[in-house]
Motif scaffolding. Sequence first.
Motif, PDB file in Angstrom:
ATOM      1  N   VAL A  29     -44.330 -40.603  30.106  1.00 22.21           N
ATOM      2  CA  VAL A  29     -45.719 -40.329  30.506  1.00 22.21           C
ATOM      3  C   VAL A  29     -45.995 -38.831  30.488  1.00 22.21           C
ATOM      4  O   VAL A  29     -47.080 -38.384  30.094  1.00 22.21           O
ATOM      5  N   TYR A  30     -44.995 -38.036  30.862  1.00 22.98           N
ATOM      6  CA  TYR A  30     -45.202 -36.601  30.984  1.00 22.98           C
ATOM      7  C   TYR A  30     -45.234 -35.899  29.629  1.00 22.98           C
ATOM      8  O   TYR A  30     -45.715 -34.768  29.539  1.00 22.98           O
ATOM      9  N   VAL A  31     -44.727 -36.544  28.602  1.00 21.99           N
ATOM     10  CA  VAL A  31     -44.893 -36.001  27.257  1.00 21.99           C
ATOM     11  C   VAL A  31     -46.384 -35.925  26.925  1.00 21.99           C
ATOM     12  O   VAL A  31     -46.880 -34.898  26.431  1.00 21.99           O
ATOM     13  N   ALA A  32     -47.090 -37.000  27.230  1.00 23.55           N
ATOM     14  CA  ALA A  32     -48.532 -37.016  26.983  1.00 23.55           C
ATOM     15  C   ALA A  32     -49.249 -36.021  27.891  1.00 23.55           C
ATOM     16  O   ALA A  32     -50.197 -35.343  27.477  1.00 23.55           O
ATOM     17  N   ALA A  33     -48.810 -35.917  29.145  1.00 29.61           N
ATOM     18  CA  ALA A  33     -49.466 -35.003  30.088  1.00 29.61           C
ATOM     19  C   ALA A  33     -49.369 -33.561  29.616  1.00 29.61           C
ATOM     20  O   ALA A  33     -50.367 -32.823  29.626  1.00 29.61           O
ATOM     21  N   LEU A  34     -48.191 -33.131  29.196  1.00 27.84           N
ATOM     22  CA  LEU A  34     -48.016 -31.750  28.742  1.00 27.84           C
ATOM     23  C   LEU A  34     -48.798 -31.493  27.462  1.00 27.84           C
ATOM     24  O   LEU A  34     -49.374 -30.411  27.282  1.00 27.84           O
TER      25      LEU A  34
END
Length: 392
Positions: A29-34
């Motif tokens: 999920v944090y790949v998309a967030a960054l």
Amino acid sequence: MASEETRRLLRHPEAPKRATLLELLLDVVYVAALALLSMRLAEAVTWTAAAEILVLLMGIWWVWSITALLTDFYNPDEPKIQIIVGWAMLGSIVLTASIPQAFSALGWLFAGMYVAIHLVRGIVLVAVLRRHQAQARAARFLCWFTLSGTFWMAGAFLPASTRLVLWGIALVIDYVGAALRYPTPWLGRVPLAQYDKASEHLGERYQQFVILALGDIILVPLLLSGRTGLNAERMGILLLAFATLLLLWQIYVYRAGALLQAAIAEGPGRATRWAPYTHLLMVAGVVSTATGFELLVSETRNAAGLDLVAVVVGGPTLFLIGRTVFEYELFGTFAWSRLGWLVVLVGTAPAFLSLVPVAVAGFTGAVLLGVAMSDAVRSSGLRRPRRRSGES
């Protein structure tokens, strides 16, 4: 007296140190967030935009960091802990989706979900840890996130400028509270001994996140190149982005990255308490660097300009500062050679304002190569990290 079921919620010292598949799924999920953060900054590189992105990044990072601490202190194979991690994952998806409009129409959604993630986790832990000493730990966290939550929610319904200030105050409460070990009336602070229970698992989690974050440097430029068409110039920029990614990875894994798990095994308290702050600087540096390469791929300029120089040079600068401080806190050694390269990088940046944009990225890559080579030279005389004296 705590029941056997309650005691099973805590991680056993002999439990496996590897991250669970659910934790790895959370990281996706944090790949998309960054990526969304770097794309949002690339839309307008201004001081206000940078401050907004920093606030959003600090909020998202704190959700991940507290969740990583959760799965290191508690047993991630227990269904109740998995439900909490799953809730954090769902909340992170909502946070990520609301990033583009967090300072406009969807401020209530970003703030509401951030607060809900922390409060629900705290309420559940306090409830399931009944009559166990770990219940006090969960209660301390819950009290502090309730306090910061009032500022998050108050800012969600005010104009963007006021929202930025109130959310900034909320983050100060979150970050300072953790640094002070969550002092709470009638409960006191989190005992230092509980930080000493951190395992190599936590070190692995931070390494995994940094590796995923570094992928952002090449991810969005690749997507943009695929959409707008690939030519010789864009191919050169992609290769330069790839080289920068590899150099930052090499700089990270040298000592403070590759030996982080060993450092936690020897002195878990200090590593656990410093890792969230120093890694935030490194992740912020990655977001800024990714923004720079997005601008290089998507725009055609005759001169770099202040905005491009700021993100291309500022990103590696933040990364190196965070990396250097972390190494000092873990191992008690200060990389003077890295400081020298930082002076070169920042000191010569103004000279690139009027040059072609790719020259800025090329020079920054050359400085990172110099840092990596200096680290390699230093490593020949450093067989094993020294522990800092004093607090564990």
